[in-house]
Design a protein around this motif. Structure first.
Motif, PDB file in Angstrom:
ATOM      1  N   ASP A 126       0.838  -1.205   0.000  1.00  0.00           N
ATOM      2  CA  ASP A 126       0.000   0.000   0.000  1.00  0.00           C
ATOM      3  C   ASP A 126       0.869   1.251   0.000  1.00  0.00           C
ATOM      4  N   VAL A 127       0.628   2.124  -0.954  1.00  0.00           N
ATOM      5  CA  VAL A 127       1.431   3.337  -1.131  1.00  0.00           C
ATOM      6  C   VAL A 127       1.350   4.258   0.089  1.00  0.00           C
ATOM      7  N   PHE A 128       0.185   4.371   0.696  1.00  0.00           N
ATOM      8  CA  PHE A 128       0.051   5.245   1.863  1.00  0.00           C
ATOM      9  C   PHE A 128       0.795   4.669   3.063  1.00  0.00           C
ATOM     10  N   TYR A 131       4.525   5.351   2.462  1.00  0.00           N
ATOM     11  CA  TYR A 131       4.886   6.745   2.729  1.00  0.00           C
ATOM     12  C   TYR A 131       4.888   7.021   4.236  1.00  0.00           C
ATOM     13  N   ALA A 132       3.861   6.554   4.935  1.00  0.00           N
ATOM     14  CA  ALA A 132       3.765   6.784   6.380  1.00  0.00           C
ATOM     15  C   ALA A 132       4.920   6.122   7.118  1.00  0.00           C
ATOM     16  N   LEU A 133       5.306   4.937   6.676  1.00  0.00           N
ATOM     17  CA  LEU A 133       6.429   4.255   7.312  1.00  0.00           C
ATOM     18  C   LEU A 133       7.736   5.007   7.029  1.00  0.00           C
ATOM     19  N   GLY A 134       7.860   5.561   5.833  1.00  0.00           N
ATOM     20  CA  GLY A 134       9.015   6.409   5.530  1.00  0.00           C
ATOM     21  C   GLY A 134       9.073   7.607   6.460  1.00  0.00           C
ATOM     22  N   GLN A 135       7.917   8.234   6.679  1.00  0.00           N
ATOM     23  CA  GLN A 135       7.872   9.382   7.601  1.00  0.00           C
ATOM     24  C   GLN A 135       8.278   8.976   9.010  1.00  0.00           C
ATOM     25  N   ALA A 136       7.754   7.837   9.462  1.00  0.00           N
ATOM     26  CA  ALA A 136       8.064   7.372  10.817  1.00  0.00           C
ATOM     27  C   ALA A 136       9.564   7.182  10.986  1.00  0.00           C
ATOM     28  N   LEU A 147      17.376   6.869   8.335  1.00  0.00           N
ATOM     29  CA  LEU A 147      17.187   7.522   7.043  1.00  0.00           C
ATOM     30  C   LEU A 147      17.302   6.550   5.874  1.00  0.00           C
ATOM     31  N   ARG A 148      18.059   5.493   6.035  1.00  0.00           N
ATOM     32  CA  ARG A 148      18.145   4.478   4.979  1.00  0.00           C
ATOM     33  C   ARG A 148      16.788   3.789   4.809  1.00  0.00           C
ATOM     34  N   ALA A 149      16.168   3.432   5.920  1.00  0.00           N
ATOM     35  CA  ALA A 149      14.834   2.810   5.857  1.00  0.00           C
ATOM     36  C   ALA A 149      13.813   3.811   5.326  1.00  0.00           C
ATOM     37  N   ALA A 150      13.934   5.058   5.752  1.00  0.00           N
ATOM     38  CA  ALA A 150      13.012   6.092   5.254  1.00  0.00           C
ATOM     39  C   ALA A 150      13.110   6.200   3.742  1.00  0.00           C
ATOM     40  N   ARG A 151      14.328   6.246   3.230  1.00  0.00           N
ATOM     41  CA  ARG A 151      14.512   6.327   1.766  1.00  0.00           C
ATOM     42  C   ARG A 151      13.904   5.116   1.064  1.00  0.00           C
ATOM     43  N   ARG A 152      14.135   3.940   1.635  1.00  0.00           N
ATOM     44  CA  ARG A 152      13.607   2.712   1.020  1.00  0.00           C
ATOM     45  C   ARG A 152      12.085   2.753   0.918  1.00  0.00           C
ATOM     46  N   TRP A 153      11.421   3.174   1.992  1.00  0.00           N
ATOM     47  CA  TRP A 153       9.951   3.205   1.967  1.00  0.00           C
ATOM     48  C   TRP A 153       9.439   4.347   1.095  1.00  0.00           C
ATOM     49  N   TYR A 154      10.093   5.483   1.150  1.00  0.00           N
ATOM     50  CA  TYR A 154       9.704   6.577   0.259  1.00  0.00           C
ATOM     51  C   TYR A 154       9.862   6.164  -1.204  1.00  0.00           C
ATOM     52  N   GLN A 155      10.962   5.456  -1.506  1.00  0.00           N
ATOM     53  CA  GLN A 155      11.185   5.019  -2.886  1.00  0.00           C
ATOM     54  C   GLN A 155      10.086   4.058  -3.328  1.00  0.00           C
ATOM     55  N   ALA A 156       9.685   3.159  -2.453  1.00  0.00           N
ATOM     56  CA  ALA A 156       8.613   2.216  -2.793  1.00  0.00           C
ATOM     57  C   ALA A 156       7.326   2.975  -3.117  1.00  0.00           C
ATOM     58  N   ALA A 157       7.024   4.001  -2.320  1.00  0.00           N
ATOM     59  CA  ALA A 157       5.820   4.805  -2.568  1.00  0.00           C
ATOM     60  C   ALA A 157       5.982   5.650  -3.829  1.00  0.00           C
ATOM     61  N   ALA A 167       8.810  14.015  -3.230  1.00  0.00           N
ATOM     62  CA  ALA A 167       9.274  15.238  -2.573  1.00  0.00           C
ATOM     63  C   ALA A 167      10.086  14.906  -1.327  1.00  0.00           C
ATOM     64  N   ALA A 168       9.660  13.897  -0.568  1.00  0.00           N
ATOM     65  CA  ALA A 168      10.397  13.501   0.637  1.00  0.00           C
ATOM     66  C   ALA A 168      11.783  12.980   0.264  1.00  0.00           C
ATOM     67  N   LEU A 169      11.863  12.206  -0.813  1.00  0.00           N
ATOM     68  CA  LEU A 169      13.168  11.717  -1.271  1.00  0.00           C
ATOM     69  C   LEU A 169      14.077  12.876  -1.671  1.00  0.00           C
ATOM     70  N   GLU A 170      13.507  13.836  -2.373  1.00  0.00           N
ATOM     71  CA  GLU A 170      14.288  15.003  -2.788  1.00  0.00           C
ATOM     72  C   GLU A 170      14.779  15.773  -1.562  1.00  0.00           C
ATOM     73  N   HIS A 171      13.902  15.927  -0.581  1.00  0.00           N
ATOM     74  CA  HIS A 171      14.274  16.625   0.659  1.00  0.00           C
ATOM     75  C   HIS A 171      15.425  15.897   1.360  1.00  0.00           C
ATOM     76  N   LEU A 172      15.366  14.570   1.422  1.00  0.00           N
ATOM     77  CA  LEU A 172      16.433  13.809   2.071  1.00  0.00           C
ATOM     78  C   LEU A 172      17.742  13.896   1.299  1.00  0.00           C
ATOM     79  N   THR A 173      17.648  14.056  -0.023  1.00  0.00           N
ATOM     80  CA  THR A 173      18.862  14.187  -0.830  1.00  0.00           C
ATOM     81  C   THR A 173      19.518  15.550  -0.586  1.00  0.00           C
ATOM     82  N   VAL A 174      18.687  16.603  -0.517  1.00  0.00           N
ATOM     83  CA  VAL A 174      19.196  17.956  -0.300  1.00  0.00           C
ATOM     84  C   VAL A 174      19.646  18.137   1.149  1.00  0.00           C
ATOM     85  N   ASN A 175      18.928  17.520   2.080  1.00  0.00           N
ATOM     86  CA  ASN A 175      19.219  17.632   3.517  1.00  0.00           C
ATOM     87  C   ASN A 175      19.429  16.233   4.088  1.00  0.00           C
TER      88      ASN A 175
END
Length: 177
Positions: A126-128, A131-136, A147-157, A167-175
């Motif tokens: 589930d995409v939502f 994304y929520a797991l990436g945020q967590a 942050l590695r797990a966050a990226r993985r879940w954001y990428q899946a979404a 946008a979250a992936l881009e934010h993690l790349t910049v910051n």
């Protein structure tokens, strides 16, 4: 963790794909009633389908109870509908159970319990939930900050078209930290 907006979640429900069986026409009718703003008719149709075991209709009923559309707002009944559908294997319903815990809708706010449900949802595609797991994981809210797990879940979404995840992936790349 960031709150998911009800409108975006409702839109996701509108866009969900119905099963290609005899009930699909009834599900389409119920969705059409919802889209036209006839919430009492939508509620009635979803209720009939849910009583017949349709998990997508259970999910919709939960949403209608959560929002008080076509019925009185009732978080306990929303949770019951979401839990029943989740227990029957509906990944999006597991996300909604987690969302109830994340936001304290009718339950004591519990980030750890929210993440447990988000993980169940995410692991079933589930995409939502992804994304929520990436945020967590990004924020360390109910899950270890990773942050590695966050990226993985954001990428899946993001791979499923989530612009928020992109946008979250881009934010993690910049910051990165």
């Amino acid at each position: 963790m960031g709150r998911m907006k009800s409108g975006a979640i409702g839109l996701a429900l509108l866009l969900s794909v119905a099963a290609a069986d005899a009930a699909a026409a009834d599900l389409a009718s119920a969705k059409a009633a919802y889209q036209s703003g006839d919430f009492p008719a939508a509620f009635s149709e979803f209720q009939e389908l849910a009583n017949g075991g349709d998990t997508e209709a259970m999910l919709w009923l939960g949403f209608l109870y959560q929002e008080g559309q076509g019925t009185v707002q009732d978080y306990n009944e929303a949770m019951n509908r979401f839990r029943t559908a989740a227990d029957l294997g509906d990944a999006q319903a597991a996300f909604y159970v987690g969302n109830m815990y994340a936001n304290g809708y009718g339950v004591i706010k519990d980030a750890i319990e929210a993440v447990r449900w988000f993980r169940q949802s995410a692991e079933h595609g589930d995409v939502f939930g992804q994304y929520a797991l990436g945020q967590a994981h990004e924020h360390g809210d109910g899950a270890p900050r990773d942050l590695r797990a966050a990226r993985r879940w954001y990428q899946a979404a993001a791979d499923q078209g989530s612009t928020d995840a992109k946008a979250a992936l881009e934010h993690l790349t910049v910051n990165p930290e």
